[in-house]
Design an enzyme around this catalytic site. Sequence first.
Site, PDB file in Angstrom:
ATOM      1  N   LEU A 284      68.016  50.994  18.517  1.00 23.20           N
ATOM      2  CA  LEU A 284      67.892  49.794  19.263  1.00 23.20           C
ATOM      3  C   LEU A 284      68.747  49.792  20.767  1.00 23.20           C
ATOM      4  CD1 LEU A 284      68.856  47.083  16.717  1.00 23.20           C
ATOM      5  CD2 LEU A 284      66.679  47.720  17.365  1.00 23.20           C
TER       6      LEU A 284
ATOM      7  N   TRP B 297      71.076  48.052  23.947  1.00 21.51           N
ATOM      8  CA  TRP B 297      72.233  47.111  23.621  1.00 21.51           C
ATOM      9  C   TRP B 297      72.133  45.708  24.753  1.00 21.51           C
ATOM     10  CZ3 TRP B 297      73.286  46.431  28.718  1.00 21.51           C
ATOM     11  CH2 TRP B 297      73.145  47.634  29.870  1.00 21.51           C
TER      12      TRP B 297
ATOM     13  N   LYS C  24      69.588  52.162  13.572  1.00 23.27           N
ATOM     14  CA  LYS C  24      70.626  52.330  14.410  1.00 23.27           C
ATOM     15  C   LYS C  24      71.032  51.383  15.490  1.00 23.27           C
ATOM     16  CE  LYS C  24      73.408  54.814  17.397  1.00 23.27           C
ATOM     17  NZ  LYS C  24      73.867  53.923  18.656  1.00 23.27           N
TER      18      LYS C  24
ATOM     19  N   SER D 168      66.867  54.464  27.390  1.00 24.45           N
ATOM     20  CA  SER D 168      66.540  55.360  28.583  1.00 24.45           C
ATOM     21  C   SER D 168      65.259  56.108  28.377  1.00 24.45           C
ATOM     22  CB  SER D 168      67.890  55.941  29.000  1.00 24.45           C
ATOM     23  OG  SER D 168      68.232  57.064  28.184  1.00 24.45           O
TER      24      SER D 168
ATOM     25  N   TYR E 294      62.863  65.725  18.832  1.00 22.66           N
ATOM     26  CA  TYR E 294      63.190  65.467  17.735  1.00 22.66           C
ATOM     27  C   TYR E 294      62.068  65.498  16.527  1.00 22.66           C
ATOM     28  CZ  TYR E 294      67.760  64.070  19.645  1.00 22.66           C
ATOM     29  OH  TYR E 294      68.841  63.636  20.274  1.00 22.66           O
TER      30      TYR E 294
ATOM     31  N   GLU F 157      59.623  52.517  24.146  1.00 20.21           N
ATOM     32  CA  GLU F 157      59.765  51.532  25.032  1.00 20.21           C
ATOM     33  C   GLU F 157      60.885  51.808  26.154  1.00 20.21           C
ATOM     34  OE1 GLU F 157      60.906  49.108  27.606  1.00 20.21           O
ATOM     35  OE2 GLU F 157      61.512  47.892  25.679  1.00 20.21           O
TER      36      GLU F 157
ATOM     37  N   CYS G  56      64.984  45.972  31.347  1.00 19.18           N
ATOM     38  CA  CYS G  56      63.929  46.977  31.834  1.00 19.18           C
ATOM     39  C   CYS G  56      63.034  46.443  32.753  1.00 19.18           C
ATOM     40  CB  CYS G  56      63.603  48.038  30.417  1.00 19.18           C
ATOM     41  SG  CYS G  56      62.693  46.899  29.270  1.00 19.18           S
TER      42      CYS G  56
ATOM     43  N   GLU H 246      66.038  53.304  38.344  1.00 18.43           N
ATOM     44  CA  GLU H 246      66.539  52.007  37.722  1.00 18.43           C
ATOM     45  C   GLU H 246      68.092  51.861  37.805  1.00 18.43           C
ATOM     46  OE1 GLU H 246      65.252  49.957  33.530  1.00 18.43           O
ATOM     47  OE2 GLU H 246      65.948  52.131  33.359  1.00 18.43           O
TER      48      GLU H 246
END
Length: 491
Positions: free
Chosen positions: A156, A158, A182, A236, A246, A258, A294, A393
């Site tokens: 997630l 913040w 997480k 990010s 991964y 996203e 975002c 950004e």
Amino acid sequence: MTATLPEPVRTLAYLDGAFVPAASGATFESIDPATGTKLADIAACDAEDVDRAVASARAAFESGAWSRKHPSERREVLLKLVALLEENLEDLALTEAIDAGKPITDCREFDLPDTINSIRWYAEAADKLFGKTTPAGDGAVGMIVHEPIGVVGAVLPWNFPLAMLAWKLGPALASGNSVVVKPPELTTLTTLRFAELATEAGLPDGVLNVVPGLGHVTGKALGQHGDVDAISFTGSNEVGREFLRYSAESNLKKVVLELGGKAPQIVTADNADRLELVAEDLAEAAFGNMGQNCTAGSRILVDASILDDFVDALVAATEKAVVGDPLDPATTIGALVEESALHRVARYVDEAVADGATVRTGGEQVLEETGGWFYPPTVVTDVREDMAIAREEIFGPVVVVLPFTDLEDAIRIANDTPYGLAATVWSRDIDDALTAARSVRAGTVAVNGYSEGDITTPFGGYKESGFGGRDNGLEAFAQYTETKTIWITLR
């Protein structure tokens, strides 16, 4: 500006229906962005804890206690969770406001209602998704069915902790998966309380597990885990690329990303008689949640013929903002989430000014005496398209204004970025509005008013703003299910 968290304050990992410390006993500090003081010590999970969480989720999934429960029964449990969220709305809103530095009014009137509505919508959709049959002729029956994918990892951001949790958990749980979350290390507290309420609502133990910790440790372990079937990440671009790695290095798990944005907001010349209205809307788009969004409309593209009048209106709208204590209902701009964010935002503005840009309002740190991380909403003009402030950004309350000569020029500038998450077009001309909306490379384009759509419409990006799927809408179920073909030959 002293704040007290409502009870209970949950700070441990949540595994198999119980709060437990990290296996190592390690913790990390949660800091109040408005004061810079410590709120709590939170369990810092590592790979061992992720192993435990995934094993718990897998066992719950294989048991069928949730995955094979009738969809209408899953709906009822999720609706009980909705009722508990409504019952605890004030405490959750207060916790989120303190933990994230967000205005309490935003938490009460936007974040929590959005969270609740998302869970309710997916609960109601749980037993209304149907498979298909194919035109196979008289000798066979072809069936297309959808099954839960298994164990889902959710990492997630913040900036909207509960709302983003609901966007991911809603379709993942409604379709029968087990989930390991997480939460963001900067804003962990409401996720832990949410998990407790989900168990109280009747979610079986192990179906929802929460492993707080640092991204490069806990998030990495979850992304690399070979028994996680899908992972959904919001954050990010840099970290999003890591999750793709991964997946490639482990079990080729499904990855849903996203990522960031640099949303353009196009204002055509036919808005000359309503610039105050337009400016109010675009200021809200740029500075909502302190610009830590975002889809923040951080680039305003304005027809050169109305540029000066628009900037005047935008400055006037911006200066109506109230920067202050997040717990004051009158506050519209709270604190940035951490000290490094404050320095990052200031650096972008200072470097732009050194390169010839002009700060029309804002641009200086405020409320330094509180010890918190406050930066005012800032309007920057005289910006070139190649400046970092116009292309990168910032994730803070800064908006740049650039002129364009005609609609083709506006579309060119809007698309001249690696991002493609959202955009806004203000125009009275239906041809111009639709031309721009179809031509701008973004997943969501709002016309005559900033919007991300709603829970019924898919949300995600083009280009480097997203990969692998869409949040919201019925399309979100595809991210957490497998499509199976069953072909029956009639003998």
